[in-house]
Design a protein around this motif. Structure first.
Motif, short mmCIF file in Angstrom:
data_model
loop_
_atom_site.label_atom_id
_atom_site.label_comp_id
_atom_site.label_asym_id
_atom_site.label_seq_id
_atom_site.Cartn_x
_atom_site.Cartn_y
_atom_site.Cartn_z
N MET A 24 63.17 42.72 80.38
CA MET A 24 62.02 42.72 79.50
C MET A 24 61.55 41.28 79.31
O MET A 24 62.33 40.40 78.98
CB MET A 24 62.42 43.33 78.15
N ARG A 25 60.28 41.08 79.52
CA ARG A 25 59.68 39.78 79.26
C ARG A 25 58.86 39.90 77.99
O ARG A 25 57.98 40.74 77.88
CB ARG A 25 58.79 39.38 80.43
N VAL A 26 59.16 39.07 76.99
CA VAL A 26 58.46 39.12 75.71
C VAL A 26 57.05 38.56 75.87
O VAL A 26 56.87 37.45 76.35
CB VAL A 26 59.24 38.34 74.62
N VAL A 27 56.06 39.38 75.47
CA VAL A 27 54.67 38.96 75.58
C VAL A 27 54.02 38.78 74.21
O VAL A 27 52.88 38.32 74.12
CB VAL A 27 53.84 39.95 76.43
N GLY A 28 54.73 39.16 73.15
CA GLY A 28 54.17 39.01 71.81
C GLY A 28 55.24 39.12 70.75
O GLY A 28 56.27 39.77 70.95
N ILE A 29 55.00 38.47 69.63
CA ILE A 29 55.92 38.52 68.48
C ILE A 29 55.07 38.77 67.24
O ILE A 29 54.05 38.11 67.03
CB ILE A 29 56.71 37.21 68.32
N GLN A 30 55.50 39.75 66.44
CA GLN A 30 54.78 40.05 65.21
C GLN A 30 55.75 39.99 64.05
O GLN A 30 56.85 40.55 64.11
CB GLN A 30 54.14 41.42 65.28
N VAL A 31 55.35 39.32 62.98
CA VAL A 31 56.18 39.18 61.78
C VAL A 31 55.49 39.93 60.65
O VAL A 31 54.31 39.69 60.37
CB VAL A 31 56.37 37.70 61.40
N SER A 32 56.22 40.85 60.00
CA SER A 32 55.65 41.63 58.89
C SER A 32 56.53 41.47 57.66
O SER A 32 57.75 41.60 57.75
CB SER A 32 55.60 43.11 59.26
N PRO A 33 55.93 41.21 56.51
CA PRO A 33 56.71 41.09 55.28
C PRO A 33 57.20 42.46 54.80
O PRO A 33 56.50 43.46 54.95
CB PRO A 33 55.73 40.48 54.28
N GLU A 34 58.38 42.49 54.25
CA GLU A 34 58.92 43.70 53.63
C GLU A 34 58.84 43.50 52.12
O GLU A 34 59.38 42.52 51.60
CB GLU A 34 60.37 43.94 54.06
N ARG A 35 58.14 44.39 51.46
CA ARG A 35 57.90 44.29 50.01
C ARG A 35 57.30 42.94 49.66
O ARG A 35 57.77 42.24 48.78
CB ARG A 35 59.17 44.55 49.23
N GLY A 36 56.29 42.57 50.40
CA GLY A 36 55.59 41.32 50.16
C GLY A 36 56.42 40.09 50.46
O GLY A 36 56.14 39.00 49.97
#
Length: 123
Positions: free
Chosen positions: A1-13
């Protein structure tokens, strides 16, 4: 697997931490949950480094498992979720968390549906 994107999401703000998703070129997604530390210092910028560190630790542990007791020792039964365990308190807590995560929303939650009758013409 070649990483093409990274997404960061907050949990409970961000109060509970951040989830970091590594997206692969074949559509694969690896999600790492990074809990907030006691000092509250985890943020969007350092969550990726924390997630990479956690993955390195997991890979090292995975390589050590076969030597410790074979493949069967590596697997365990899945933990029951709140619905299967009939834990009403946990389900209420999860509902509250979901509502907090989506507030303020552009549209309020509604159980009613609206319909527009067809066949009428404006005059």
């Amino acid at each position: 697997m070649r990483v093409v994107g990274i997404q960061v999401s907050p949990e409970r703000g961000g109060r509970a931490g951040f989830s970091v998703e590594f997206v692969g070129d074949g559509g694969e997604v690896v999600t790492v949950m990074c809990p907030q530390d006691d000092a509250g210092s985890l943020n969007r910028l350092n969550a990726i480094a924390k997630a990479k560190d956690m993955l390195r630790t997991a890979l090292a542990a995975d390589e050590a498992l076969p030597a410790a007791g074979g493949a069967k020792a590596a697997f365990r039964e899945p933990l029951p979720n709140a619905r299967r365990a009939h834990d009403r308190d946990a389900m209420e807590e999860q509902l509250e968390e979901g509502l907090e995560d989506t507030f303020p929303a552009s549209d309020p939650v509604s159980i009613a549906t609206s319909t527009i009758a067809k066949g009428h013409s404006r005059r």
